[in-house]
Design an enzyme around this catalytic site. Structure first.
Site, PDB file in Angstrom:
ATOM      1  N   SER A  62       0.853  -1.189   0.000  1.00  0.00           N
ATOM      2  CA  SER A  62       0.000   0.000   0.000  1.00  0.00           C
ATOM      3  C   SER A  62       0.889   1.239   0.000  1.00  0.00           C
ATOM      4  O   SER A  62       2.044   1.186   0.440  1.00  0.00           O
ATOM      5  CB  SER A  62      -0.893   0.015   1.244  1.00  0.00           C
ATOM      6  N   TYR A  67      -1.997  -0.178  10.745  1.00  0.00           N
ATOM      7  CA  TYR A  67      -2.124  -0.588   9.343  1.00  0.00           C
ATOM      8  C   TYR A  67      -0.868  -0.220   8.559  1.00  0.00           C
ATOM      9  O   TYR A  67      -0.326  -1.044   7.821  1.00  0.00           O
ATOM     10  CB  TYR A  67      -3.353   0.065   8.707  1.00  0.00           C
TER      11      TYR A  67
END
Length: 249
Positions: free
Chosen positions: A142, A155
């Site tokens: 990501s 995250y």
């Protein structure tokens, strides 16, 4: 361009979003795909769709947080197709939350899926790829593996791990064993990833900050994966950062 006909790919998180789009695209090129996720009914629907289009797929329900199930996924794929050429570690969770709200169970879930799930997948396919002296490991990271934002501390930490781990895998295995590794790092994608968010404060912030954002489609990331795995064998695409044109930061 590398010919994918008669190759075999395992795709985790294949029941929706990026995983499903990648399975469709690779199958169009003749790749035999092993579809892995927990939602078995969706996997069967995708299998039927792929087969209607002339592709080949098997359904192997898998919880990537269970090391034994991941090993069973790999064993079943080898039994079905005799080889594993590509692993797409796509399964992931993103229950963003503010640290002060102490969503500790969700922190653990992210570590289990986003970190351990990736490790289990690589550990299970590696003996086969080493024996073949070829293979391609694709980890879905990501932009959060490069840029930390409020509500994303845990995250982002998991995606920083994916980025570092993928680089380490490539450094060790590409030059000596012809096993390539790629970190695909998307920005905002229109998937179900935000559905796991339970922190209402973060949801309000996301809705306010993203009202003018036009997110990527899952097919955009599938195309990035396709580019990496079809590159000539002399080329190892170590990382691809794919961002929406309208995304800031």
């Amino acid at each position: 361009m590398l010919d994918l006909a008669e190759s075999t790919a395992i795709i985790t998180g294949a029941s929706s979003g990026i995983g499903a789009a990648t399975a469709r695209l690779l199958a169009q090129d003749g790749t035999r795909v092993a579809l892995a996720a927990r939602r078995e009914e969706r996997l069967h629907d995708l299998k039927a769709e792929i087969e209607d289009d002339g592709g080949t797929a098997v359904v192997i329900p898998t919880d990537v947080t269970d090391r034994a199930q991941v090993q069973e996924l790999v064993d079943a794929t080898v039994d079905a197709f005799g080889q594993i050429d590509i692993l797409v570690n796509n399964a992931g969770l993103m229950p963003l939350s503010l640290m002060k709200n102490l969503h500790e169970d969700e922190w653990e879930q992210m570590v289990d899926v986003n970190v351990k799930g990736v490790l289990y997948g690589v550990g299970a396919v590696l003996p086969h790829m080493l024996e073949q002296e070829r293979g391609h490991i694709v980890n879905i990271g990501s932009v959060a593996g490069r840029r930390v934002f409020g509500g994303g501390a845990v995250y982002c930490g998991t995606k920083f791990f994916v980025r570092a781990f993928t680089e380490g895998v490539r450094n060790e295995l590409a030059p000596t064993h012809n096993i390539r590794a790629t970190n695909i790092a998307p920005g905002a994608v229109d998937t179900e990833l935000t559905h796991t968010i339970t922190d209402e404060e973060i949801m309000e912030q996301l809705e306010a900050g993203n009202k003018d954002l036009i997110p990527l489609e899952s097919e955009d990331i599938a195309e990035a994966i396709h580019y990496a795995v079809t590159a000539p064998e002399r080329v190892d695409v170590e990382e691809l950062l794919v961002m929406p044109t309208t995304q800031r930061g």
